[in-house]
Design an enzyme around this catalytic site. Structure first.
Site, PDB file in Angstrom:
ATOM      1  N   SER A 146       0.839  -1.197   0.000  1.00 35.77           N
ATOM      2  CA  SER A 146       0.000   0.000   0.000  1.00 35.77           C
ATOM      3  C   SER A 146       0.881   1.257   0.000  1.00 35.77           C
ATOM      4  O   SER A 146       1.650   1.460  -0.926  1.00 35.77           O
ATOM      5  CB  SER A 146      -0.951  -0.025   1.203  1.00 35.77           C
ATOM      6  OG  SER A 146      -1.998   0.907   1.064  1.00 35.77           O
ATOM      7  N   ASP A 193      -0.528  -4.932  -3.519  1.00 31.15           N
ATOM      8  CA  ASP A 193      -1.919  -4.481  -3.546  1.00 31.15           C
ATOM      9  C   ASP A 193      -2.096  -2.965  -3.501  1.00 31.15           C
ATOM     10  O   ASP A 193      -2.857  -2.441  -2.674  1.00 31.15           O
ATOM     11  CB  ASP A 193      -2.716  -5.120  -2.403  1.00 31.15           C
ATOM     12  CG  ASP A 193      -4.197  -5.232  -2.767  1.00 31.15           C
ATOM     13  OD1 ASP A 193      -4.490  -5.708  -3.872  1.00 31.15           O
ATOM     14  OD2 ASP A 193      -5.053  -4.818  -1.967  1.00 31.15           O
ATOM     15  N   HIS A 195      -7.009  -6.869   1.419  1.00 33.14           N
ATOM     16  CA  HIS A 195      -5.997  -5.859   1.121  1.00 33.14           C
ATOM     17  C   HIS A 195      -4.639  -6.216   1.712  1.00 33.14           C
ATOM     18  O   HIS A 195      -3.607  -5.983   1.089  1.00 33.14           O
ATOM     19  CB  HIS A 195      -6.473  -4.501   1.651  1.00 33.14           C
ATOM     20  CG  HIS A 195      -5.499  -3.382   1.423  1.00 33.14           C
ATOM     21  ND1 HIS A 195      -4.942  -3.122   0.187  1.00 33.14           N
ATOM     22  CD2 HIS A 195      -4.976  -2.457   2.277  1.00 33.14           C
ATOM     23  CE1 HIS A 195      -4.123  -2.081   0.280  1.00 33.14           C
ATOM     24  NE2 HIS A 195      -4.130  -1.666   1.536  1.00 33.14           N
TER      25      HIS A 195
END
Length: 399
Positions: A200, A226, A357
């Protein structure tokens, strides 16, 4: 067997107590293989004395009981960082008084093994990569793992009175400085080959560092977990809604761990028991406050930096030098630029639709396999280069 023997055996079995079978417990016990093994390195602070102890039978001991160590099954008990890393480091650049006191976890590489350098996402911590790092070392025993807490996260602190700067450039500088200081502290004569891994926000940080070229030839490649520019920008619009539904605190660490697993924020209970405690801090209890465990990082306060982290990420990811790996939880996260780049073979792409996630925490074993394979495909130490012409001439050979 005679009728008399059968009757005797039936009576004996009928007298034995029968334990009820719990389907859910069996399901939990089936996941025990996810638990890490303790390191056996004598130099490691994580080495377990109990692993080398002698078991002395006695009438009071149950020799078939589950061995003591990391609690297993359906427990919510936190797992200490020493289960996964050799040591923790506190790194401060004395030449720059305004630099943070960076907290990091380290397991050193062996010989010429690679160093997997991990950077977590916003609101997370270095322990986000604890379980996947352990899985990497199971598959590549020479590998080292370095995972830091970014400023404003975990146990990393900044000088008192200083404004928290979470800009992308600052975070990339912090990561580079932490690696340089680690080499000095560990007295490495040269930097090990590096694989950068970022999740992220951390994906944007490692991409920025790779693009800067400051790691030189030590950088083998970088992996982003991700996050892509398009979907990240779109998701920012819903961040305030998400934060408003998240608890402001918890009654205990165990309650914080339970919330993360029940909400499926983290889908692997072992990883949640490892990383969640570093996300919370026990504040002085105020009258009427039944939830003294608060978030260490105020995610809402990081809003001014959200676009700075992700705008231009796709073009940076494709342009930076080095091998590239993108691991996603769904193909819907790909934007146009990355879709074209993938079709042109500019990077490797793997998708894990069964993960959320936090793909490295949900599926640590599968992500570790992908990262180890990524290293092996780009490992320069396996290359056999032809001799230089100048060396052949010195040896008196004809060229």
């Amino acid at each position: 067997m005679s009728d008399l023997q059968k009757a005797w055996a039936k009576n004996r079995l009928g007298a034995m107590p029968v334990e009820a079978f719990d389907e859910h417990e069996e399901e939990e016990l089936g996941s025990v293989s996810e638990l890490p093994e303790h390191f056996d390195d004598d130099s490691s602070s994580a080495s377990s004395a109990s692993s080398t102890g002698t078991v002395i039978p006695s009438p009071s001991q149950n020799l078939f009981a589950r061995p003591q160590g990391v609690p297993r099954g359906r427990t919510l008990q936190p797992i200490p960082w020493t289960t996964y890393f050799e040591r923790e480091l506190f790194l401060h650049d004395k030449t720059s008084p305004q630099s943070p006191n960076t907290h990091a976890y380290l397991t050193s590489p062996v010989g010429k093994g690679p160093l997997f350098v991990m950077h977590h996402g916003g609101g997370s911590s270095g322990l986000s990569f604890a379980v996947v790092g352990n899985q990497i070392r199971k598959r590549l025993s020479s590998a080292g793992v370095f995972s830091l807490d970014a400023r404003g996260h975990g146990s990393t602190t900044i000088p008192e009175g200083q404004t928290l700067d979470l800009s992308l450039e600052t975070l990339a500088d912090d990561l580079f400085t932490a690696l340089r200081l680690t080499q000095q502290v560990m007295k490495w004569t040269e930097s090990p080959p590096i694989i950068l891994v970022g999740h992220s926000m951390g994906g944007a940080v490692v991409t920025e560092l790779a693009r800067s070229g400051r790691l030189g030839n030590t950088l083998l490649g970088y992996a982003v977990l991700d996050v892509v520019e398009g979907s990240a920008i779109d998701a920012l619009q819903h961040m305030h809604t998400y934060l408003s539904t998240r608890p402001t605190g918890f009654q205990s660490l165990e309650m914080g761990i339970e919330w993360h697993t029940r909400s499926r924020t983290i889908r692997n209970s072992v990883s949640a028991r490892t990383s969640v405690p570093s996300l919370l801090t026990l504040e002085e209890k105020k009258p009427g406050d039944t939830r003294p465990w608060k978030w260490r990082t105020d995610l809402a306060a990081t809003q001014p930096y959200w676009e700075n982290w992700f705008v231009g990420l796709s073009s940076k990811f494709l342009a930076a030098k080095g091998a590239k790996l993108l691991l996603l939880a769904g193909t819907d996260r790909l934007d146009t630029e990355l879709t074209i780049g993938q079709m042109q073979g500019k990077y490797n792409l793997q998708v894990f639709p069964e993960a959320g996630h936090f793909i490295h925490e949900d599926l640590p074993e599968k992500i570790a396999i992908s990262l180890v394979d990524f290293h092996r495909r780009n490992d320069r130490s396996a290359l056999v280069l032809p001799p230089k012409v100048s060396d052949l001439l010195k040896q008196g050979k004809k060229v």
